[in-house]
Design a protein around this motif. Structure first.
Motif, short mmCIF file in Angstrom:
data_model
loop_
_atom_site.label_atom_id
_atom_site.label_comp_id
_atom_site.label_asym_id
_atom_site.label_seq_id
_atom_site.Cartn_x
_atom_site.Cartn_y
_atom_site.Cartn_z
N GLN A 82 0.82 -1.22 0.00
CA GLN A 82 0.00 0.00 0.00
C GLN A 82 0.86 1.27 0.00
OE1 GLN A 82 -3.19 -0.92 -0.39
NE2 GLN A 82 -2.32 -2.98 -0.11
N ASN A 83 2.11 1.13 0.41
CA ASN A 83 3.01 2.29 0.52
C ASN A 83 4.35 1.97 -0.15
OD1 ASN A 83 1.43 4.03 2.75
ND2 ASN A 83 1.41 1.88 3.38
N PRO A 84 4.35 1.76 -1.45
CA PRO A 84 5.56 1.27 -2.14
C PRO A 84 6.75 2.22 -2.10
CG PRO A 84 3.89 1.96 -3.73
CD PRO A 84 3.23 1.97 -2.39
N ASP A 85 6.50 3.50 -1.87
CA ASP A 85 7.60 4.47 -1.86
C ASP A 85 8.12 4.76 -0.45
OD1 ASP A 85 7.42 4.74 -4.64
OD2 ASP A 85 5.82 6.23 -4.45
N SER A 86 7.57 4.10 0.54
CA SER A 86 7.94 4.36 1.93
C SER A 86 9.13 3.50 2.37
CB SER A 86 6.76 4.08 2.86
OG SER A 86 5.77 5.07 2.74
N ARG A 87 9.85 4.00 3.37
CA ARG A 87 10.85 3.21 4.07
C ARG A 87 10.30 2.93 5.47
NH1 ARG A 87 16.85 5.58 3.27
NH2 ARG A 87 17.42 3.38 3.57
N MET A 88 10.49 1.72 5.94
CA MET A 88 9.84 1.27 7.17
C MET A 88 10.87 0.86 8.22
SD MET A 88 6.90 -1.20 5.59
CE MET A 88 5.64 -0.56 4.49
N VAL A 89 10.53 1.12 9.49
CA VAL A 89 11.34 0.64 10.60
C VAL A 89 10.42 -0.18 11.50
CG1 VAL A 89 11.03 2.82 11.86
CG2 VAL A 89 12.86 1.24 12.52
N ILE A 90 10.85 -1.39 11.82
CA ILE A 90 10.06 -2.32 12.64
C ILE A 90 10.55 -2.27 14.08
CG2 ILE A 90 9.39 -4.74 12.98
CD1 ILE A 90 9.98 -5.20 10.01
N TRP A 91 9.59 -2.32 15.01
CA TRP A 91 9.89 -2.42 16.45
C TRP A 91 9.31 -3.75 16.92
CZ3 TRP A 91 10.59 2.10 20.16
CH2 TRP A 91 10.60 1.69 21.49
N GLY A 92 10.15 -4.72 17.22
CA GLY A 92 9.66 -6.03 17.66
C GLY A 92 10.73 -6.78 18.43
N HIS A 93 10.42 -8.00 18.80
CA HIS A 93 11.36 -8.82 19.57
C HIS A 93 12.44 -9.39 18.66
CE1 HIS A 93 12.88 -12.11 22.12
NE2 HIS A 93 12.44 -11.38 23.13
N ASN A 94 13.62 -9.62 19.24
CA ASN A 94 14.70 -10.27 18.49
C ASN A 94 14.22 -11.54 17.79
OD1 ASN A 94 16.66 -8.43 19.21
ND2 ASN A 94 17.80 -9.81 20.55
N GLY A 95 13.44 -12.34 18.52
CA GLY A 95 13.01 -13.63 17.97
C GLY A 95 12.20 -13.48 16.71
N HIS A 96 11.40 -12.42 16.61
CA HIS A 96 10.57 -12.22 15.42
C HIS A 96 11.36 -11.63 14.26
CE1 HIS A 96 7.04 -13.45 17.54
NE2 HIS A 96 7.08 -12.44 18.39
N VAL A 97 12.24 -10.67 14.53
CA VAL A 97 12.93 -10.00 13.43
C VAL A 97 14.12 -10.81 12.93
CG1 VAL A 97 12.23 -7.78 14.38
CG2 VAL A 97 14.55 -8.61 14.82
N SER A 98 14.51 -11.87 13.63
CA SER A 98 15.70 -12.64 13.26
C SER A 98 15.47 -13.43 11.99
CB SER A 98 16.09 -13.59 14.40
OG SER A 98 15.32 -14.77 14.34
N ARG A 99 16.59 -13.92 11.44
CA ARG A 99 16.53 -14.74 10.23
C ARG A 99 16.45 -16.23 10.56
NH1 ARG A 99 19.78 -10.56 8.28
NH2 ARG A 99 19.12 -9.74 6.25
N ALA A 100 16.19 -16.58 11.79
CA ALA A 100 16.07 -17.99 12.15
C ALA A 100 14.92 -18.62 11.36
CB ALA A 100 15.84 -18.14 13.65
N GLU A 101 14.99 -19.92 11.17
CA GLU A 101 13.99 -20.61 10.37
C GLU A 101 12.58 -20.38 10.90
OE1 GLU A 101 13.21 -25.09 8.52
OE2 GLU A 101 14.79 -24.75 10.00
N ASN A 102 11.65 -20.09 9.99
CA ASN A 102 10.23 -19.89 10.27
C ASN A 102 9.91 -18.56 10.95
OD1 ASN A 102 9.40 -22.47 9.27
ND2 ASN A 102 10.12 -23.40 11.18
N ARG A 103 10.91 -17.73 11.20
CA ARG A 103 10.66 -16.46 11.86
C ARG A 103 10.25 -15.38 10.85
NH1 ARG A 103 9.36 -16.66 17.09
NH2 ARG A 103 10.96 -17.60 18.41
N MET A 104 9.62 -14.33 11.35
CA MET A 104 9.17 -13.24 10.49
C MET A 104 10.32 -12.70 9.65
SD MET A 104 7.47 -9.56 11.55
CE MET A 104 8.99 -8.93 12.28
N GLY A 105 11.48 -12.51 10.28
CA GLY A 105 12.62 -11.98 9.55
C GLY A 105 13.05 -12.85 8.39
N ARG A 106 12.94 -14.18 8.56
CA ARG A 106 13.28 -15.09 7.45
C ARG A 106 12.31 -14.89 6.29
NH1 ARG A 106 15.48 -20.32 6.54
NH2 ARG A 106 17.00 -19.81 8.15
#
Length: 590
Positions: free
Chosen positions: A450-474
């Motif tokens: 909905q906002n293709p020209d925007s830059r975004m910053v996320i505020w969340g837990h390490n576990g969610h933003v991480s690249r670990a398998e099945n995590r949001m960050g992955r």
């Protein structure tokens, strides 16, 4: 100088003993199948153990009752008001076990085991039915009080298996001891080789190597958003369109203030205009309305998220700053991406439906069912009543079919469809522990669409933003590639706002990082605040990677666990790490 033969033998023996002890202190085994190696809590290393405060079962090393060597593992029920069983475990990967016959054997002894049994277990990693694991079938395990007995399990593992989980369990009251486990793969004994223990001291060379990758920060004062020390942060994030700021505690003031400082900097210097919280997506819409038009108050808008961890002076400071930035003519938005509640989604759908009486009636029918469809079992796992969920889904299908006629414009049409999606995501909460991560990633990608020209910053837990398998960050990395950059946070010691079972207080000490953790080593750099560039460490294959990824690091959230240091693979999970030496509790508004 000459020594008598007895003295020579005594000195030689002392040197040999010292050498043995030294080697023993510097080596452990890969699996610790005989439970001889212990961690900083004097618990068996390498094993995943139950948290006694949460589960009501305690696991520990025991030198007084053992079958072999110096230690066994003791598992006992310590609180009958909690869970009715618990286990200790570890895993073997598919590369070792897929397509092979696995035999697990071990010695077990029991004392006063009532209303249950003690046993070994061997299951596929993907098995999620814990109730089946603890099924009290006839003749299973050891009961009452028994001497040491050897127990054996065998299982043919499918070629498609992702691995196996194995260990011991105790159901009911009493206590059980476990010792001298052995794994055989197609009849061949699995070696349990000795490996170095995690590093506990940095040499001068290792400190110098790490300093090549750190960028000191002046502090966490949110008003100091344009300081020279943050220029290096601009270089580190580059052209990333989505920057995720993690946290390893949901209640550390210095982490919250550092994140506000970074968000202010990213907004004013880099043009970031979407602040995305680990908070209910529908509940975030009224807060964003406050930012844009000023109706109501900042604190009322914040409380509307209905998440106590964000009801703090630190987050309120960020909201008030974002409101002022909008007043000054620099639009910046608040977004939520979570889906653990459906009430606000129903409320907004009713508003968007306007005068469509049929849609409003369908929503009136859904509302009470949404209150009863979700429950949690004794292991705090979500349970969705399938019959009620089917009834809700039928109404959602009818609501969805009417959106085109009830929506006043394209914006309303798009929003209503997303609100229906949020309710469906809510109905899937029993899909497993990673369902939230998948849904939050999908919701963020919807916002980005909905906002293709925007830059975004996320505020969340390490576990969610991480690249670990099945995590949001992955999921986000797979969708966004280099446009996604994540920042983990950690600290050495202090206090946090955090729930401790059995206590009405919300501010508590947390564990000071012990030897064997990455925080213990980073503390030795004598820098109170800094960014560690993990991405460049990976790119340049720094020698430090050999020990960083093998170190445990802190992972807590809103609830304090007995063992706060259980996560690992730091350099693979994050691009950057912000280290803060000491934290204090977030300042609650209630």
């Amino acid at each position: 100088m000459s020594y008598s033969p007895p003295l020579i033998r005594l000195l030689a023996g002392a040197l040999l003993l010292g050498s043995t002890l030294l080697c023993g202190c510097n080596r452990t085994t890969l699996y610790n199948l005989d439970f001889e190696d212990t961690d900083y809590r004097d618990h068996p290393s390498q094993w995943s153990l139950p948290d006694s405060v949460y589960y009501g079962y305690a696991a520990a090393s025991d030198r007084n009752c053992r079958k072999h060597g110096g230690y066994s593992l003791r598992l006992e029920q310590v609180d009958t008001t909690k869970y009715t069983w618990a286990r200790f475990s570890q895993e073997l990967p598919d590369t070792l076990v897929a397509g092979h016959e696995i035999e697990l054997s071990g010695w077990v002894r029991t004392e006063e085991v009532t209303e249950g049994f003690a046993d070994l277990f061997l299951i596929l990693t993907e098995t999620e039915d814990d109730d089946l694991l603890a099924a009290d079938t006839a003749g299973r395990g050891l009961r009452g009080t028994t001497e040491w007995q050897r127990m054996v399990l065998r299982q043919q593992i499918p070629d498609s298996a992702s691995g196996v989980r194995f260990g011991g369990l105790l159901k009911g009251g009493g206590r059980a001891w476990f010792d001298r486990f052995e794994i055989r793969i197609d009849g061949r004994k699995l070696r349990d080789p000795r490996i170095p223990v995690p590093k506990s001291r940095l040499t001068r060379c290792e400190k110098a190597e790490l300093r090549r990758y750190i960028h000191p920060l002046s502090g966490c004062d949110a008003t100091d958003a344009d300081s020279v020390d943050l220029r290096s942060f601009d270089t580190l994030i580059g052209h990333s369109q989505v920057v995720a700021l993690g946290e390893n505690s949901h209640g550390a003031s210095e982490i919250f203030r550092m994140k506000e400082r970074l968000i202010r900097h990213l907004a004013t210097q880099q043009g970031f205009d979407q602040v995305v919280f680990e908070a209910d997506m529908a509940a975030g819409i009224p807060l964003d309305n406050y930012l844009r038009n000023g109706q109501g108050t900042a604190i009322a808008a914040l409380f509307g998220l209905e998440m106590w961890i964000w009801d703090t002076h630190e987050v309120l400071s960020l909201i008030e700053w974002m409101r002022q930035r909008n007043v000054d003519g620099h639009p910046i938005h608040f977004r939520g991406i979570d889906m653990q509640s459906a009430n606000q989604a129903v409320k907004l759908l009713r508003q968007e439906a306007g005068k469509d009486a049929t849609t409003r009636q369908l929503l009136d029918e859904i509302a009470p069912k949404l209150d009863s469809v979700l429950s949690y079992d004794r292991r705090n796992r979500a349970r969705i009543d399938s019959l009620t969920a089917s009834e809700i889904e039928r109404n959602l299908n009818r609501i969805e079919s009417r959106i085109d006629r009830s929506a006043t414009d394209a914006r309303s049409c798009t929003l209503q469809r997303q609100l229906v999606t949020l309710i469906r995501q809510y109905l899937g909460l029993d899909e497993g522990i990673y369902w939230r991560d998948r849904c939050m990633a999908e919701n963020l990608l919807w916002i980005r669409q909905q906002n293709p020209d925007s830059r975004m910053v996320i505020w969340g837990h390490n576990g969610h933003v991480s690249r670990a398998e099945n995590r949001m960050g992955r999921h986000l990395e797979e969708a966004l590639g280099a446009d996604y950059l994540n920042v983990g946070f950690t600290f050495h010691a202090g206090r946090c706002s955090i729930i401790v079972p059995g206590s009405e207080e919300l501010q508590h000490d947390v564990q000071t990082a012990p030897p064997g953790t990455i925080e213990y080593l980073l503390h030795q750099l004598d820098e109170p605040f800094f960014v560690l560039d993990l991405r460049r460490l990976r790119e340049e294959q720094s020698p430090a990677l050999e020990w960083i990824n093998g170190m445990k690091f802190r992972h807590i959230g809103a609830l304090r666990w007995e063992d706060e240091f259980w996560d690992e693979g730091l350099a693979d999970q994050f691009d950057l790490l912000i280290y803060i030496d000491r934290v204090t509790p977030s300042q609650l508004l209630f």
